[in-house]
Design an enzyme around this catalytic site. Structure first.
Site, PDB file in Angstrom:
ATOM      1  N   SER A 239       0.857  -1.202   0.000  1.00  0.00           N
ATOM      2  CA  SER A 239       0.000   0.000   0.000  1.00  0.00           C
ATOM      3  C   SER A 239       0.885   1.242   0.000  1.00  0.00           C
ATOM      4  CB  SER A 239      -0.855   0.008   1.271  1.00  0.00           C
ATOM      5  OG  SER A 239      -1.545   1.241   1.397  1.00  0.00           O
TER       6      SER A 239
ATOM      7  N   TYR B  23      -3.570  -1.327  10.325  1.00  0.00           N
ATOM      8  CA  TYR B  23      -3.465  -1.600   8.886  1.00  0.00           C
ATOM      9  C   TYR B  23      -2.192  -0.987   8.306  1.00  0.00           C
ATOM     10  CZ  TYR B  23      -4.506  -1.452   3.888  1.00  0.00           C
ATOM     11  OH  TYR B  23      -4.434  -1.595   2.525  1.00  0.00           O
TER      12      TYR B  23
HETATM   13  N1  NAP Z   1      -8.539  -0.551  -2.078  1.00  0.00           N
HETATM   14  C1  NAP Z   1      -7.546   0.203  -1.640  1.00  0.00           C
HETATM   15  O1  NAP Z   1      -7.669   1.422  -1.491  1.00  0.00           O
HETATM   16  C2  NAP Z   1      -6.210  -0.440  -1.315  1.00  0.00           C
HETATM   17  C3  NAP Z   1      -5.105   0.401  -1.139  1.00  0.00           C
HETATM   18  C4  NAP Z   1      -3.879  -0.172  -0.830  1.00  0.00           C
HETATM   19  C5  NAP Z   1      -3.767  -1.540  -0.701  1.00  0.00           C
HETATM   20  N2  NAP Z   1      -4.862  -2.332  -0.881  1.00  0.00           N
HETATM   21  C6  NAP Z   1      -4.703  -3.781  -0.690  1.00  0.00           C
HETATM   22  O2  NAP Z   1      -5.200  -4.497  -1.795  1.00  0.00           O
HETATM   23  C7  NAP Z   1      -5.565  -5.807  -1.371  1.00  0.00           C
HETATM   24  C8  NAP Z   1      -6.940  -6.142  -1.916  1.00  0.00           C
HETATM   25  O3  NAP Z   1      -7.903  -5.297  -1.290  1.00  0.00           O
HETATM   26  P1  NAP Z   1      -9.143  -4.682  -2.079  1.00  0.00           P
HETATM   27  O4  NAP Z   1      -9.009  -3.226  -2.053  1.00  0.00           O
HETATM   28  O5  NAP Z   1      -9.331  -5.370  -3.369  1.00  0.00           O
HETATM   29  O6  NAP Z   1     -10.336  -5.020  -1.051  1.00  0.00           O
HETATM   30  P2  NAP Z   1     -11.488  -6.129  -1.102  1.00  0.00           P
HETATM   31  O7  NAP Z   1     -12.328  -5.983  -2.320  1.00  0.00           O
HETATM   32  O8  NAP Z   1     -12.123  -6.077   0.240  1.00  0.00           O
HETATM   33  O9  NAP Z   1     -10.680  -7.483  -1.293  1.00  0.00           O
HETATM   34  C9  NAP Z   1     -10.063  -8.162  -0.254  1.00  0.00           C
HETATM   35  C10 NAP Z   1     -10.165  -9.628  -0.574  1.00  0.00           C
HETATM   36  O10 NAP Z   1      -9.435 -10.360   0.410  1.00  0.00           O
HETATM   37  C11 NAP Z   1     -10.207 -11.461   0.801  1.00  0.00           C
HETATM   38  N3  NAP Z   1      -9.872 -11.811   2.178  1.00  0.00           N
HETATM   39  C12 NAP Z   1      -9.926 -11.015   3.264  1.00  0.00           C
HETATM   40  N4  NAP Z   1      -9.602 -11.709   4.362  1.00  0.00           N
HETATM   41  C13 NAP Z   1      -9.335 -12.967   3.947  1.00  0.00           C
HETATM   42  C14 NAP Z   1      -8.968 -14.149   4.627  1.00  0.00           C
HETATM   43  N5  NAP Z   1      -8.832 -14.180   5.957  1.00  0.00           N
HETATM   44  N6  NAP Z   1      -8.760 -15.274   3.904  1.00  0.00           N
HETATM   45  C15 NAP Z   1      -8.923 -15.255   2.553  1.00  0.00           C
HETATM   46  N7  NAP Z   1      -9.271 -14.169   1.861  1.00  0.00           N
HETATM   47  C16 NAP Z   1      -9.485 -13.039   2.557  1.00  0.00           C
HETATM   48  C17 NAP Z   1     -11.659 -11.021   0.670  1.00  0.00           C
HETATM   49  O11 NAP Z   1     -12.531 -12.115   0.427  1.00  0.00           O
HETATM   50  P3  NAP Z   1     -13.382 -12.790   1.607  1.00  0.00           P
HETATM   51  O12 NAP Z   1     -13.923 -11.664   2.440  1.00  0.00           O
HETATM   52  O13 NAP Z   1     -14.432 -13.579   0.903  1.00  0.00           O
HETATM   53  O14 NAP Z   1     -12.429 -13.661   2.344  1.00  0.00           O
HETATM   54  C18 NAP Z   1     -11.598 -10.126  -0.562  1.00  0.00           C
HETATM   55  O15 NAP Z   1     -11.848 -10.847  -1.752  1.00  0.00           O
HETATM   56  C19 NAP Z   1      -5.496  -5.804   0.159  1.00  0.00           C
HETATM   57  O16 NAP Z   1      -4.279  -6.395   0.586  1.00  0.00           O
HETATM   58  C20 NAP Z   1      -5.491  -4.323   0.481  1.00  0.00           C
HETATM   59  O17 NAP Z   1      -4.869  -4.051   1.706  1.00  0.00           O
HETATM   60  C21 NAP Z   1      -6.075  -1.812  -1.202  1.00  0.00           C
END
Ligand code: NAP
Length: 244
Positions: A139, A152
């Site tokens: 991130s 986080y």
């Molecule tokens: N969106 C942003 O602004 C942003 C910015 C910087 C970094 N990121 C990073 O990008 C990555 C993806 O996030 P996103 O933004 O795409 O959010 P998201 O749509 O909430 O996706 C997160 C995914 O992780 C899965 N997950 C969460 N806990 C889990 C567990 N214990 N076991 C298996 N799967 C799990 C969730 O599926 P289930 O709930 O079904 O398990 C979901 O599909 C994360 O690492 C996040 O920190 C995002």
């Protein structure tokens, strides 16, 4: 890295950034296995993209991680890429927080412990594969924390640090270690509606995948590209602005 002809295991691939990355690997001609906790979200993703392979797995659970790697390497012996994408984000006011520690600890376990464990579990398998890679999704907050998501931000700083050490240690093995550094992206991270201010996920994913394909090891987008290259003084200023 070459985006084609891989077999990719991607955690948290049913939604958001993970699904966008999974689809781009598929479209480039790779096999993709996505995992997540919610079977219905995985099935929904497969309905849209039938070539996806699915596995229900909670990466917070160490035994499930071990089983995921055992299953994936048995079913897909050509598995050569791990994408540590699954993550959660909690807004916490530390001075007023009444949640128990076990709840709070989940953010550490999912965002840091799981990628570290999955990486170490897969190294023996990956070192025998051509074009092997581990891709960690960190991130912009790895570099300058947002104080309203204190745990986080710390987990993402830890994962960035681990990625640097992992890359150094794995250099002689031929396993590439890559890092995707997202800015705020419009996904359901932290709960629906909390990231609508973020950049569109498709534009972000197109950009970072093209840069990984061109051989870059650490890629950001927009503000996270600025922050990953910033000086300490610029990071201090960004921290001040972000946490006004
Ligand atoms: N969106 C942003 O602004 C942003 C910015 C910087 C970094 N990121 C990073 O990008 C990555 C993806 O996030 P996103 O933004 O795409 O959010 P998201 O749509 O909430 O996706 C997160 C995914 O992780 C899965 N997950 C969460 N806990 C889990 C567990 N214990 N076991 C298996 N799967 C799990 C969730 O599926 P289930 O709930 O079904 O398990 C979901 O599909 C994360 O690492 C996040 O920190 C995002």
């Amino acid at each position: 890295m070459n985006l084609a002809n891989n077999t990719v295991l991607l955690t948290g691939g049913a939604s958001g950034i993970g699904l966008a990355l999974a689809v781009r690997f598929l479209q480039a001609g790779s096999k993709v296995i996505i995992c997540g906790r919610r079977a219905d979200k995985l099935a929904e993703a497969q309905q849209r993209y039938p070539a996806l392979n699915l596995r229900v797995c909670d990466v917070a659970n160490a035994a499930e991680r071990v089983e995921l790697v055992r299953w994936a390497t048995a079913e897909f012996p050509g598995l050569n890429v791990l994408v540590n994408n699954a993550g959660i984000q909690n807004r916490i006011q530390l001075a007023d927080d009444s949640a128990d520690w076990e709840t709070r600890r989940q953010e550490l376990v999912i965002n840091v412990e799981a990628p570290m464990h999955l990486s170490t579990l897969l190294i023996p398998h990956l070192r025998r594969q051509a074009g092997a890679a581990i891709i960690n999704v960190t991130s912009g907050l790895s570099f300058a924390p947002a104080a309203f998501v204190p745990i986080y931000s710390a987990t993402k700083a830890a994962l960035h640090s681990f990625t640097l050490s992992l890359r150094h240690q794995l250099a002689p093995t031929g396993i590439a270690v890559l890092e995707i550094v997202p800015p705020a992206v419009n996904t359901d991270l932290g709960g629906p509606g909390l990231h609508t201010f973020g950049v569109p996920v498709d534009a972000f994913a197109d950009s970072v995948m093209a840069r990984l394909a061109s051989g870059e090891q650490e890629v950001g987008y927009g503000t996270s590209e600025e922050v990953r290259l910033a000086s300490r003084a610029e990071l201090d200023e960004r921290f001040r602005m972000m946490n006004r």
